[in-house]
Design a protein around this motif. Structure first.
Motif, PDB file in Angstrom:
ATOM      1  N   SER A  40       0.834  -1.198   0.000  1.00 45.72           N
ATOM      2  CA  SER A  40       0.000   0.000   0.000  1.00 45.72           C
ATOM      3  C   SER A  40       0.870   1.249   0.000  1.00 45.72           C
ATOM      4  O   SER A  40       1.630   1.489   0.940  1.00 45.72           O
ATOM      5  N   HIS A  81      -7.016   1.346   7.651  1.00 43.94           N
ATOM      6  CA  HIS A  81      -6.429   1.099   6.337  1.00 43.94           C
ATOM      7  C   HIS A  81      -5.594  -0.179   6.359  1.00 43.94           C
ATOM      8  O   HIS A  81      -5.601  -0.953   5.383  1.00 43.94           O
ATOM      9  N   LYS A 121      -6.249  -3.518   4.140  1.00 41.03           N
ATOM     10  CA  LYS A 121      -5.207  -4.012   3.254  1.00 41.03           C
ATOM     11  C   LYS A 121      -4.929  -5.498   3.486  1.00 41.03           C
ATOM     12  O   LYS A 121      -4.690  -6.255   2.541  1.00 41.03           O
TER      13      LYS A 121
END
Length: 249
Positions: free
Chosen positions: A18, A185, A189
């Motif tokens: 990411s 996040h 992910k």
């Protein structure tokens, strides 16, 4: 897709995919003599830890004191290496234990003791991830790890630790919001690779400048840590998401 293992190294490599999260990840490498010297020269201080263990076991800090002295701290014990050959032999021994090496984050402190944070992220079946709890772990005197059992540290609320730390001049709401954003996040992910996981305990840190870091992600975190807080509501909320197998951490 091949089912990935759950080691620290594998999860780090998945998070590194990411672009948004790279700024929140301390530089990490598989431990070799070459990676050790590269990172110690770059950062001056590194952490070595087993890729498969939990609870702070086996965590070692190495700090370059000057051009010829390297301080090695294991638990509360410190010793100095002055010969590169001795240090290389030590690193080779540690490398044989499947260790990773990581940039040491200059953790924010309370009363000169470093602290990090446990951020719980959970989801119900077919529902989005949400942050269900946060706490701070303050290291015991003389320790670099914040694990409560290993360092005789303590658990306090995140609000309390921010109020009493060097970060108190920063807006607590902004820091808390950023922690939530990064934790969510990270969960988003990792979840495609580990679709059976519905609870993640994300160990995070704030450095002395208030930057947010992801230290590691645990899939079987010990919820009972939250019982050490005066406010038990977070614990009860987390338990409502379903039972999690206990694990000593």
């Amino acid at each position: 897709m091949t089912k990935p293992n759950t080691s620290k190294w594998t999860k780090y490599k998945l998070l590194r995919k990411s672009s948004k999260l790279r700024v929140n990840l301390p530089e990490t490498a598989w431990l070799r003599e070459s990676s050790f010297w590269r990172l110690i020269k770059k950062y001056g201080e590194v952490i070595i830890k087993p890729t498969g263990s939990y609870g702070g076991h086996g965590v070692i800090r190495i700090k370059k004191m000057d051009s010829s002295i390297y301080e090695v701290q294991d638990g509360a014990t410190k010793k100095n290496f002055t010969q590169h050959s001795q240090l290389n032999a030590y690193i080779k021994k540690q490398a044989s234990k499947n260790n990773i090496i990581q940039q040491r984050i200059p953790l924010a402190t309370v009363n000169d003791r470093p602290f990090d944070l446990r951020v719980m992220v959970q989801r119900r079946l077919n529902s989005p991830w949400e942050v269900t709890g946060k706490l701070a772990k303050v290291a015991g005197k003389g320790y670099i790890v914040t694990n409560i059992r290993l360092s005789s540290g303590k658990v306090v609320s995140v609000e309390q630790v921010l109020k009493n730390s060097m970060l108190k001049k920063m807006r607590a709401n902004d820091l808390l919001s950023q922690l939530d954003k990064v934790a969510l996040h990270a969960a988003q992910k990792l979840s495609p690779y580990y679709p059976w996981v519905r609870t993640m305990g994300i160990d995070m840190a704030l450095d002395k400048d208030g930057n947010v870091w992801i230290i590691e992600v645990n899939f079987i975190p010990m919820l009972e840590l939250f019982l050490k807080l005066k406010d038990k509501s977070m614990f009860h909320k987390m338990k409502s998401f379903g039972k999690t197998k206990p694990r000593n951490k």
